[in-house]
Enzyme design. Sequence first.
Site, PDB file in Angstrom:
ATOM      1  N   CYS A   1     -25.843 -16.430  -4.304  1.00  0.00           N
ATOM      2  CA  CYS A   1     -25.719 -16.842  -5.836  1.00  0.00           C
ATOM      3  C   CYS A   1     -24.922 -17.768  -6.220  1.00  0.00           C
ATOM      4  O   CYS A   1     -25.199 -18.309  -7.653  1.00  0.00           O
ATOM      5  CB  CYS A   1     -27.176 -17.043  -6.445  1.00  0.00           C
ATOM      6  SG  CYS A   1     -27.197 -15.467  -6.900  1.00  0.00           S
TER       7      CYS A   1
ATOM      8  N   LEU B   1       9.906   6.186  -0.773  1.00  0.00           N
ATOM      9  CA  LEU B   1       9.421   5.963  -1.825  1.00  0.00           C
ATOM     10  C   LEU B   1      10.020   6.780  -3.922  1.00  0.00           C
ATOM     11  O   LEU B   1       9.599   6.567  -5.037  1.00  0.00           O
ATOM     12  CB  LEU B   1       8.600   5.250  -1.718  1.00  0.00           C
ATOM     13  CG  LEU B   1       7.896   3.389  -1.778  1.00  0.00           C
ATOM     14  CD1 LEU B   1       7.185   3.650  -0.876  1.00  0.00           C
ATOM     15  CD2 LEU B   1       8.385   2.720  -2.510  1.00  0.00           C
TER      16      LEU B   1
ATOM     17  N   THR C   1       5.806  -2.115   1.651  1.00  0.00           N
ATOM     18  CA  THR C   1       5.017  -3.146   2.711  1.00  0.00           C
ATOM     19  C   THR C   1       5.873  -3.160   3.780  1.00  0.00           C
ATOM     20  O   THR C   1       6.801  -3.628   3.867  1.00  0.00           O
ATOM     21  CB  THR C   1       4.941  -4.667   1.205  1.00  0.00           C
ATOM     22  OG1 THR C   1       3.531  -4.935   2.498  1.00  0.00           O
ATOM     23  CG2 THR C   1       6.288  -4.963   0.836  1.00  0.00           C
TER      24      THR C   1
ATOM     25  N   ALA D   1       0.363  -1.262  -0.292  1.00  0.00           N
ATOM     26  CA  ALA D   1       0.068   0.215   0.144  1.00  0.00           C
ATOM     27  C   ALA D   1       0.627   1.516  -0.361  1.00  0.00           C
ATOM     28  O   ALA D   1       0.547   2.267  -0.230  1.00  0.00           O
ATOM     29  CB  ALA D   1      -0.949   0.446   1.196  1.00  0.00           C
TER      30      ALA D   1
ATOM     31  N   HIS E   1      -3.853 -10.482  -3.571  1.00  0.00           N
ATOM     32  CA  HIS E   1      -4.152 -10.043  -2.740  1.00  0.00           C
ATOM     33  C   HIS E   1      -5.603 -10.017  -3.521  1.00  0.00           C
ATOM     34  O   HIS E   1      -6.830  -9.718  -2.320  1.00  0.00           O
ATOM     35  CB  HIS E   1      -4.934  -8.950  -2.010  1.00  0.00           C
ATOM     36  CG  HIS E   1      -3.494  -9.578  -0.783  1.00  0.00           C
ATOM     37  ND1 HIS E   1      -2.792  -8.667   0.605  1.00  0.00           N
ATOM     38  CD2 HIS E   1      -3.291 -10.940  -0.514  1.00  0.00           C
ATOM     39  CE1 HIS E   1      -2.018  -9.746   1.140  1.00  0.00           C
ATOM     40  NE2 HIS E   1      -2.094 -10.665   0.319  1.00  0.00           N
TER      41      HIS E   1
END
Length: 255
Positions: A126, A238, A196, A20, A115
């Site tokens: 159904c 990052l 992460t 994330a 994920h």
Amino acid sequence: MTELIEALKSAKKVGVLTGAGVSTLCGIPDFRGPQGLYRQPDAERIFDIDWFDRDPSVYYRGCRELVYGLGDFQPGPVHTALVRLERAGRLAGIATQNIDMLHQKAGSSHVYEVHGSPVVHACRHCGDVKTFDEIVAMIEANGGAAKLGEPYVPRCACGGPYKPAITFFGEMLPEAAFRSAQELAISSDVFLVLGTSLTVHPAAGLPRLTLQAGGKVFIVNGQPTSLDDYAVRRYPDLKEFADAVCAAFATSPLS
Ligand code: APR
């Protein structure tokens, strides 16, 4: 980041695991970072299958922005840097824990969503399937997933709630995607771990497969992880990573 960039240039095969953190640069909150979603009380119920079956509005209220507002989010610097790396022939694939579909939106080709994702939703009773866009349309036609008071839950004609193909806590991971991610980790001689906390298994175990096969792991993450001592190095930022990759592999046309 010289050591990481040099490793990317000389590697035989590069794999990536994203979390994330790579999407916080797009305005999407992560889970366990300083402003993470899980800082809110009871937030861990949002992606819990038992809670969904007990009260699906917990998920639909909690994900109004994170999932059903995804149309408003665009890929960020890390997504773009990974496309550039792929176009330079330096990236074999991306295993992602993210459900925001931004790697594909950015143009990455080999994305393994361990994920799952909300690309389709299925009725819990159904099995009737609707696309992400159909569910968004149902939600918007009913004033959004969480109006004040009674939040809206998209339901099948049979009355069952639609559940996204996101892996909830208590569910098995999508087998084909996870197998591809394992093969990527085992066969990469350089494996990047980006954004992460490496706290949710079995995804968090992927970089260990690279190490066990004799490969190198580099981590880019603001918080320490349990793998830091086994990685070549953990870099904290990052955006700095994305800028360094784009500078080093600038020749590949993005269009
Ligand atoms: N630069 C560097 N690191 C960052 C940045 C940034 N700009 N923004 C966030 N991070 C880091 C945070 O410090 C945090 O350690 O990204 C990490 C994100 O960790 P988590 O929020 O735990 O997200 P993630 O590891 O992807 O969660 C794994 O948990 O809730 C489940 O299924 C869900 O896939 C998710 C899984």
